[in-house]
Design an enzyme around this catalytic site. Structure first.
Site, mmCIF file in Angstrom:
data_model
loop_
_atom_site.group_PDB
_atom_site.id
_atom_site.type_symbol
_atom_site.label_atom_id
_atom_site.label_comp_id
_atom_site.label_asym_id
_atom_site.label_seq_id
_atom_site.Cartn_x
_atom_site.Cartn_y
_atom_site.Cartn_z
ATOM 1 C CD GLU A 105 37.422 48.638 34.277
ATOM 2 O OE1 GLU A 105 38.534 48.332 33.835
ATOM 3 O OE2 GLU A 105 36.789 47.975 35.118
ATOM 4 N NE ARG A 122 50.650 51.669 30.497
ATOM 5 C CZ ARG A 122 49.349 51.350 30.617
ATOM 6 N NH1 ARG A 122 48.795 50.497 29.784
ATOM 7 N NH2 ARG A 122 48.635 51.849 31.584
ATOM 8 C CE LYS A 175 41.775 53.368 34.884
ATOM 9 N NZ LYS A 175 40.442 53.073 34.397
#
Ligand code: ATP
Ligand code: MG
Length: 560
Positions: A38, A264, A274
């Site tokens: 994104e 992750r 983020k």
């Protein structure tokens, strides 16, 4: 010198095993993966894991990997991030070729499919507020409640949805929801939101749309449109998989991708959310996304970390299905391993202390030979200048040394690397009592650093000539967070106030100034350094990429 630590046959893992089995079973003519960022921030080292996995699998199995921007929320996304992401993926060493896509490429198709869900009675327009929807969703132990708008007619839903698209309603006034089951055990299936109203300018589609698809709706359908075979994502999407499959099942999509989840990357002393990284930048805790203290790809690059070290690190940590936290020391190990092989040796004095060689003639200089790489004779040598006035490292001198201090102290003899033995004769201090200069003598018979009479010294020190060395600013980076597991919710409290040390009076040899952009050098006894983007001819600036050995525990006061 080139380093080939990473191999095409990166270790096997459960995802690669699945891919191999699918190929063996001739399930797909070609493996197609994607990396779907994104564009709402810069890429970080966690993304590098996903990039290396998706692009790596495509490479190893003769498939292809798409770069797809998941650009479905114009309120948060920016062109700057799109450009940075492309740059960083390339810099890491991966290439999408012609396969650059955007979820926004599919807005029209996604919209048509949403209408088809409405026509099949599988989606409805809900007028509840976001908060009301949240409250009615239920919990893990309680079912949700049906929306009062759930049983609208197909006609009314179509009409309202078209008017949402036409921009008739303000942000948040209505959403389109899938009609699945408000009592489903999996909360993701309790009538998830497919479209929301956002009046904002989109980097690619401008003002064409007032409604934007949710991640869950856009993602799987984009995968299907692109013919993705293995849609690999992180574990938090495991619970979304039933919805991913429900949508693929209900819509007339051209292919049926499958989603697989892996753990992750988490790193000690590091936050990879983020949201946190954005706040670090916006709050001025760091100097931008590419601040060398940031775990972003751009920050690591600016710091001097070679992409091969990141790839090597990712290879070593492997791919697993259980979450874990990797010691940041492992990343540092990989960085040192690569840089030790690839970096030329240079001399720099970070905190200079002046030395005058009293028995060396005034005005005289001589050229000595310094080797560029101890393990690579082909790297050659360079001349360095010796003269009466020199600089040594402040730390290499102690007036009243403890027993095990073998470097320079009054009356003690040491070797200056590539040059001579020197002995300290006198300590000069300023009015404040600080040492400002050392008066030393040298032994001309020790040229090159060895005494003909076989006497030994216990220390070899780096040095620079005062006249030919060049002033430079050196930035030394320490961990951005003080704790091995910083608190993402209250990260400001865990920030290391000494994460950046600026050494304004450093000196470097001329060969350092002549280094090429992006080159990383080893400053002997100090670590690895590279020129910073702020550097100018008048004011050279170098970053310490990393120290020579693991000083992590010491710097931050102990691990764990
Ligand atoms: P957010 O925290 O806003 O969801 P994100 O870090 O997931 O952001 P995306 O742009 O959605 O950012 O990530 C792109 C891809 O990178 C996703 O497939 C995601 O699963 C993967 N990814 C993100 N963070 C990590 C990580 N720490 N380790 C491995 N993969 C990651
Ligand atoms: Mg995400």
């Amino acid at each position: 010198m080139t380093v080939e630590l990473e191999q095409a046959d990166a270790g096997r893992d459960f995802i690669r095993d699945i891919v191999q089995a699918d190929l063996d079973a001739k399930k797909y003519p070609q493996i197609v993966t994607r990396f779907p960022p994104e564009p709402n921030g810069y890429l970080h080292i966690g993304h590098a894991k996903s990039i290396a996995l998706n692009f790596g699998i495509a490479q190893e199995f003769g498939g292809r990997c798409h770069l797809r921007f998941d650009d479905t929320n114009p309120a948060k996304e920016e062109q700057e991030y799109i450009d940075a992401i492309k740059r960083d993926v390339h810099w890491l060493g991966f290439d999408w070729g012609d396969n650059l896509f955007h979820a926004s490429d599919y807005f029209e198709q996604l919209y048509q499919w949403a209408e088809s869900l409405i026509r099949s009675g599988l989606a409805y327009v809900d007028d509840q507020s976001q908060e009301e929807i949240r409250l009615a969703r239920g919990t893990l132990t309680e079912p949700g409640k049906n929306s009062p708008f759930r049983d609208r007619s197909v006609e009314e839903n179509l009409d309202l949805f078209r008017r949402m698209k036409a921009g008739e309603f303000p942000n948040g006034a209505r959403v389109l929801r899938a009609k699945i089951d408000m009592a489903a055990g999996n909360i993701n299936l309790r009538d998830p939101v497919l479209y929301r109203i956002i009046h904002a300018e989109h980097p690619r589609t401008g003002k064409a749309w007032s409604i934007y698809p949710s991640y869950d709706y856009a993602h799987g359908q984009s995968d299907a449109i692109e013919g993705i075979t293995h849609s690999i994502c992180t574990l938090e999407f495991e619970d979304h998989r039933p919805l991913y499959e429900w949508l693929l099942d209900k819509l007339p999509v051209p292919s049926k991708p499958r989603q697989y989840e892996f753990a992750r990357l988490n790193l000690t002393y590091t936050l990879l959310s983020k949201r946190v990284l954005t706040e670090l930048v916006r709050g001025g805790h760091v100097n931008g996304w590419d601040d060398p203290r940031m775990p972003t790809i751009a920050g690591l690059k600016r710091r001097g970390v070679p992409p091969a070290a990141i790839r090597e690190f990712i290879k070593r940590i492997g791919v697993a299905k259980a979450n874990s936290v990797v010691d940041v020391g492992m990343l540092e190990f990989c960085i040192r391993e690569i840089l030790n092989k690839t970096s030329v040796r240079r001399m720099a004095v970070l905190r200079p202390l002046k030395v005058v060689i009293e028995n060396y003639p005034e005005g005289q200089t001589e050229q000595l030979e310094a080797i560029n790489h101890p393990d690579d004779p082909a790297a050659g040598t360079r001349p360095i200048t010796f003269s009466r006035e020199l600089y040594i490292e402040c730390d290499d001198f102690m007036e009243n040394p403890p027993k095990k201090f073998f470097r320079l102290s009054p009356g003690n003899e040491v070797r200056l690397r590539y040059a001579y033995f020197i002995t300290c004769r006198e300590v000069v201090k300023n009015a404040a009592g600080e040492v400002i200069e050392l008066r030393c003598t040298y032994d001309p018979a020790t040229k090159g650093g060895n005494a003909p009479d076989g006497r030994k010294v216990k220390a070899t020190m780096h040095w620079l000539s005062a006249a030919t060395s060049v002033p430079a600013e050196i930035r030394v980076y320490n961990p951005l967070f003080l704790k091995p597991a910083p608190d993402a919710a209250n990260f400001a409290a865990d920030i290391n106030p000494d994460s950046l040390e600026v050494l304004r009076d450093a000196r470097v040899e001329p060969a350092v100034i002549a280094s090429s952009p992006g080159e990383v050098m080893q400053f002997e006894r100090q670590g690895y350094f590279t020129r910073d983007a702020d550097s100018t001819t008048e004011h050279p600036v170098f970053n310490r990429t990393i120290g020579l050995r693991d000083t992590f525990a010491k710097e931050v006061g102990g691990k764990g």
